[in-house]
Design a protein around this motif. Structure first.
Motif, PDB file in Angstrom:
ATOM      1  N   VAL A   1       0.808  -1.311   0.066  1.00 34.66           N
ATOM      2  CA  VAL A   1      -0.171   0.108  -0.025  1.00 34.66           C
ATOM      3  C   VAL A   1       0.989   1.165  -0.020  1.00 34.66           C
ATOM      4  O   VAL A   1       1.881   1.316   0.834  1.00 34.66           O
TER       5      VAL A   1
ATOM      6  N   SER B   1      -5.696   9.666   5.075  1.00 39.17           N
ATOM      7  CA  SER B   1      -4.995   8.413   4.495  1.00 39.17           C
ATOM      8  C   SER B   1      -4.743   7.202   5.330  1.00 39.17           C
ATOM      9  O   SER B   1      -5.042   6.284   5.067  1.00 39.17           O
TER      10      SER B   1
ATOM     11  N   ASP C   1      -7.806   5.561   6.426  1.00 38.36           N
ATOM     12  CA  ASP C   1      -8.627   5.115   5.327  1.00 38.36           C
ATOM     13  C   ASP C   1      -7.800   3.782   5.123  1.00 38.36           C
ATOM     14  O   ASP C   1      -8.377   2.494   4.940  1.00 38.36           O
ATOM     15  N   VAL C   2      -6.588   3.571   5.003  1.00 39.30           N
ATOM     16  CA  VAL C   2      -5.692   2.615   4.666  1.00 39.30           C
ATOM     17  C   VAL C   2      -5.858   1.339   5.947  1.00 39.30           C
ATOM     18  O   VAL C   2      -6.198   0.167   5.571  1.00 39.30           O
TER      19      VAL C   2
ATOM     20  N   ALA D   1      -8.119   1.020   7.946  1.00 37.08           N
ATOM     21  CA  ALA D   1      -9.463   0.495   7.903  1.00 37.08           C
ATOM     22  C   ALA D   1      -9.622  -0.543   7.057  1.00 37.08           C
ATOM     23  O   ALA D   1     -10.422  -1.293   7.269  1.00 37.08           O
ATOM     24  N   ARG D   2      -9.454  -0.259   5.858  1.00 36.92           N
ATOM     25  CA  ARG D   2      -9.284  -1.135   4.781  1.00 36.92           C
ATOM     26  C   ARG D   2      -8.661  -2.630   4.901  1.00 36.92           C
ATOM     27  O   ARG D   2      -9.007  -3.626   4.704  1.00 36.92           O
ATOM     28  N   ALA D   3      -7.509  -2.444   5.581  1.00 34.45           N
ATOM     29  CA  ALA D   3      -6.643  -3.497   6.012  1.00 34.45           C
ATOM     30  C   ALA D   3      -7.036  -4.379   7.037  1.00 34.45           C
ATOM     31  O   ALA D   3      -6.859  -5.446   7.082  1.00 34.45           O
ATOM     32  N   GLU D   4      -7.990  -3.773   8.078  1.00 37.50           N
ATOM     33  CA  GLU D   4      -8.375  -4.470   9.064  1.00 37.50           C
ATOM     34  C   GLU D   4      -7.442  -5.370   9.787  1.00 37.50           C
ATOM     35  O   GLU D   4      -7.684  -6.761  10.177  1.00 37.50           O
TER      36      GLU D   4
END
Length: 314
Positions: A48, A57, A60-61, A63-66
């Motif tokens: 990423v 940013s 967001d990153v 959160a998407r990776a969890e």
């Protein structure tokens, strides 16, 4: 576990990704440069591109990776060995240790991360006591004026990370990295290696400052152990050979095929480079890593720099 590494393309990042993937973990790794994503993917990480100083940013990153674990290895250390560039690198690293830490902690908390592991270092242990400090030692409270910002950034990182109550918060005080991919290696562009080969990294004064070093492979394995088994708090990560600069620096020069380091009076260096570098070369304390060995079941591949300089410079 699913592990998010901020700074996965840095000196320790590649070794850390490799070891974690080999142990069956899923890794999401960040880099500032899109050009480095293929290299991270080849190591087995999901790459990423991230500006760690942009809080939106980062949120967001993450959160998407969890992830279940966040590992903070962000620095801006690398590049040319000139003095001006080094000052810029230090300033950028200080921002990452303060703002970057805060952004990552906020993002980690928002997604319910279970453990947060962050990179500190041991070069500024308090300048009182014996030559070697354990984890009860604190960061130097009264550093030279030209080192205050960097020391304050380390203190902020450690206090912010170990003070979280919503997850395990671990700060790793590393010794000086050496070996492949670091500034202290046999690579032709390694920052410190270049200076040593040009005889521009001298022994300052008597060179009595005690440094603890750690091979980058061992630093990565200690980090893996902290991820898997560490508890909240601070761990020291270094080899078993803390030694004064006047002892280990000539051996490093010899291992790199360089001439012996010059000796420069402390007063001259103080005038040219400031009090901070002189303090590091003349007053630094080493560290003991017995806690990490005991509590994390960590073992060293290179127990001292004496063998590491010969066998592990890459």
């Amino acid at each position: 576990m699913r592990i998010f590494i901020a700074g996965a393309s840095g000196a320790i990042g590649g070794h850390l990704v490799t070891q974690l993937v080999a142990r069956g973990h899923e890794v999401v790794g960040t880099t500032r440069s899109a050009a480095k994503t293929d290299a991270l993917r080849a190591l087995g990480a999901e790459p990423v591109v991230l500006d760690a100083l942009d809080p939106d940013s980062v949120a967001d990153v993450v959160a998407r990776a969890e992830p279940e674990v966040v590992v903070h290895q962000l620095t801006a250390l690398g590049g040319p060995a000139d003095f001006r560039h080094m000052k810029r690198m230090a300033a950028a690293t200080n921002r990452l240790r303060v703002e970057g830490t805060d952004h990552l902690l906020a993002a980690a908390r928002a997604v319910g991360v279970q453990k947060f592991v962050a990179q500190s270092n041991a070069m500024w242990m308090e300048r009182t006591g014996g030559p070697v400090a354990d984890e009860d030692g604190r960061i130097e409270p009264n550093p030279p004026a030209d080192a205050e910002e960097g020391v304050a950034a380390l203190r902020h990182l450690e206090e912010a990370v170990t003070g979280i109550g919503w997850a395990e918060g671990i700060a790793l005080r590393y010794g000086g990295f050496y070996g492949p991919g670091t500034g202290m290696s046999a690579a032709p562009d390694a920052v410190m290696g270049v200076q040593i080969r040009k005889r521009k990294f001298p022994i300052v004064g008597g060179g009595r400052g005690v440094w603890s070093l750690v091979h980058i492979v061992d630093a990565a394995s200690a980090t893996v152990a902290a991820i898997e088994r560490g508890k909240s708090g601070i761990y020291h990560v270094a080899d078993d050979g803390p030694a004064p600069v006047h002892e280990w620096l000539p051996e490093l020069a010899r291992a790199l095929g360089a001439g012996p380091p010059r000796r420069v009076p402390a007063g001259l260096v103080r005038l040219l480079a400031g009090k901070g570098p002189v303090d590091l070369m003349t007053r630094a304390r080493g560290i003991s890593s017995e806690k990490a060995k005991r509590e994390l079941d960590w073992t060293l591949q290179y127990p001292t720099w004496r063998t590491g300089f010969i066998e592990g410079m890459g």
